[in-house]
Motif scaffolding. Structure first.
Motif, PDB file in Angstrom:
ATOM      1  N   SER A  20      47.829  86.727  42.684  1.00 21.93           N
ATOM      2  CA  SER A  20      47.040  87.870  42.222  1.00 21.93           C
ATOM      3  C   SER A  20      47.609  89.204  42.690  1.00 21.93           C
ATOM      4  O   SER A  20      47.264  90.255  42.160  1.00 21.93           O
ATOM      5  N   SER A  26      49.290  89.467  34.715  1.00 20.47           N
ATOM      6  CA  SER A  26      48.278  90.357  34.137  1.00 20.47           C
ATOM      7  C   SER A  26      46.877  90.001  34.633  1.00 20.47           C
ATOM      8  O   SER A  26      46.594  88.855  34.996  1.00 20.47           O
ATOM      9  N   SER A  27      46.004  90.997  34.623  1.00 26.11           N
ATOM     10  CA  SER A  27      44.614  90.774  35.029  1.00 26.11           C
ATOM     11  C   SER A  27      43.917  89.824  34.062  1.00 26.11           C
ATOM     12  O   SER A  27      43.032  89.061  34.443  1.00 26.11           O
ATOM     13  N   ASP A  28      44.318  89.855  32.783  1.00 25.72           N
ATOM     14  CA  ASP A  28      43.725  88.951  31.788  1.00 25.72           C
ATOM     15  C   ASP A  28      44.037  87.500  32.121  1.00 25.72           C
ATOM     16  O   ASP A  28      43.185  86.619  31.978  1.00 25.72           O
ATOM     17  N   LYS A  31      41.817  86.489  35.018  1.00 28.69           N
ATOM     18  CA  LYS A  31      40.434  86.299  34.590  1.00 28.69           C
ATOM     19  C   LYS A  31      40.277  84.969  33.842  1.00 28.69           C
ATOM     20  O   LYS A  31      39.303  84.246  34.032  1.00 28.69           O
TER      21      LYS A  31
END
Length: 219
Positions: A20, A26-28, A31
């Motif tokens: 992380s 990527s943050s996607d 998630k």
């Protein structure tokens, strides 16, 4: 090798970074992974956490009780980042024969006990341990606790002014008491002040007690 580095044994070095923290990820993606994976698997694969999947004594109960930011800590200790000197503290000690000498400091609050300090060293004399324990205790009024069977440790620490109360040493009963505190949200851990304690609590697990004939022996 990693464990030796964590124990600060000369000649070993290690570091750890979570997926992380990688700016390429990527943050996607994070998630999606968090939404589709079990919490333990996510922690292992994306947070660089060493996860025990089977036989864990406390499991995810520990994570729910870790205080990671200032606001969360202030809800329990309003004067944070200071801790008022009048607050009662307890330091539990494990002198260790075949493992490091360890101690943990807990502060008593209206909401429960909060772990705010730790000590874990090996291959040191009692005078050195005692000096570090006193530094850990300062500036709070302290009650010292130790396994009632650690007679030599009780004697050695007394020579340095650390007078310990003898604690019961029933492992199962003690484990269940701690588990009860965690369930009731009466035991907390300040992440920045006791990372080793948190790691060990999360890794603590029941041994395989099965007997040769397939029966489940004593835990």
């Amino acid at each position: 090798f990693y464990h030796r580095a964590e124990e600060s044994i000369q000649g070993y070095w290690a570091c750890k970074y979570a997926t992380s923290e990688n700016t390429i990820i990527s943050s996607d993606e994070l998630k999606e992974a968090k939404a589709t994976m079990p919490d333990t698997m996510y922690r292992q694969e994306y947070e660089a956490d060493f996860v025990i999947f089977t036989g864990a004594v406390y499991g995810s109960l520990i994570d729910k009780q870790v205080l990671r930011d200032t606001d969360a800590i202030k809800q329990l200790i309003p004067e944070w980042p200071h801790i008022a000197t009048h607050r009662q503290a307890l330091i539990g000690i494990d002198t260790g024969a075949d493992h490091p000498f360890g101690a943990v400091k807990l502060i008593s609050t209206e909401q429960g006990l909060i772990v705010v300090g730790e000590y874990l060293e090996r291959d040191k004399a009692y005078i050195q341990h005692a000096s570090e324990l006193k530094r850990l205790a300062s500036p709070h009024p302290i009650k010292w606790g130790i396994n009632k069977n650690e007679r030599q440790g009780i004697f050695e620490l007394a020579q340095h002014g650390i007078m310990c109360q003898k604690a019961e040493n029933d492992v199962v009963a003690g484990t269940e008491r701690v588990k009860s505190w965690l369930h009731q949200r009466k035991l907390w851990f300040v992440e920045s002040l006791c990372p080793k304690t948190i790691k060990q609590m999360k890794a603590y697990r029941w041994d395989d007690s099965s007997t040769k004939d397939g029966q489940l022996g004593k835990q």
